[in-house]
Design an enzyme around this catalytic site. Structure first.
Site, short mmCIF file in Angstrom:
data_model
loop_
_atom_site.label_atom_id
_atom_site.label_comp_id
_atom_site.label_asym_id
_atom_site.label_seq_id
_atom_site.Cartn_x
_atom_site.Cartn_y
_atom_site.Cartn_z
N CYS A 1 0.83 -1.22 0.00
CA CYS A 1 0.00 0.00 0.00
C CYS A 1 0.86 1.26 0.00
CB CYS A 1 -0.90 -0.06 1.23
SG CYS A 1 -1.64 1.48 1.73
N CYS B 1 0.14 3.73 2.83
CA CYS B 1 0.64 3.19 4.10
C CYS B 1 2.11 3.55 4.28
CB CYS B 1 0.49 1.67 4.14
SG CYS B 1 -1.22 1.09 4.02
#
Length: 99
Positions: free
Chosen positions: A24, A27
């Site tokens: 991600c 993230c």
């Protein structure tokens, strides 16, 4: 017997749980922000990172549909949650408002 996660979130110290995934992009943007928040607040907060790919039952229990999702707990109660990246000052403001 309680899970170790249950023991962690029942802390009297606020616990910020970051549900993330290695693949991600947002993230990865959030990780250094969380480090700065931890550096600034020290023992006033615990930050726990949960990899949703390795902890699917936990992600499902907390209805994590997208990553990153952050959930703030204190005394086992969910105080706040949001998906997406927040800037450091915004995150600090939210944490301070729930202490």
């Amino acid at each position: 017997m309680k899970s170790s996660f249950s023991n962690i979130i029942e802390s009297k110290t606020p616990v910020l749980v970051d549900f993330y995934a290695d693949w991600c992009g947002p993230c990865k943007m959030l990780a250094p922000i969380l480090k700065e928040v931890k550096d600034e607040l020290g023992d006033k907060i615990k930050i726990v990172k949960i990899d949703v790919d390795k902890n699917q039952p936990l992600a499902s229990k907390y209805q994590v549909r997208g990553v990153p999702t952050m959930i703030l707990f204190k005394d086992g109660k969910q105080l706040w949650r949001q998906s997406g990246v927040l800037q450091k000052n915004d995150l600090l403001g939210i944490i301070h408002s729930h202490q």
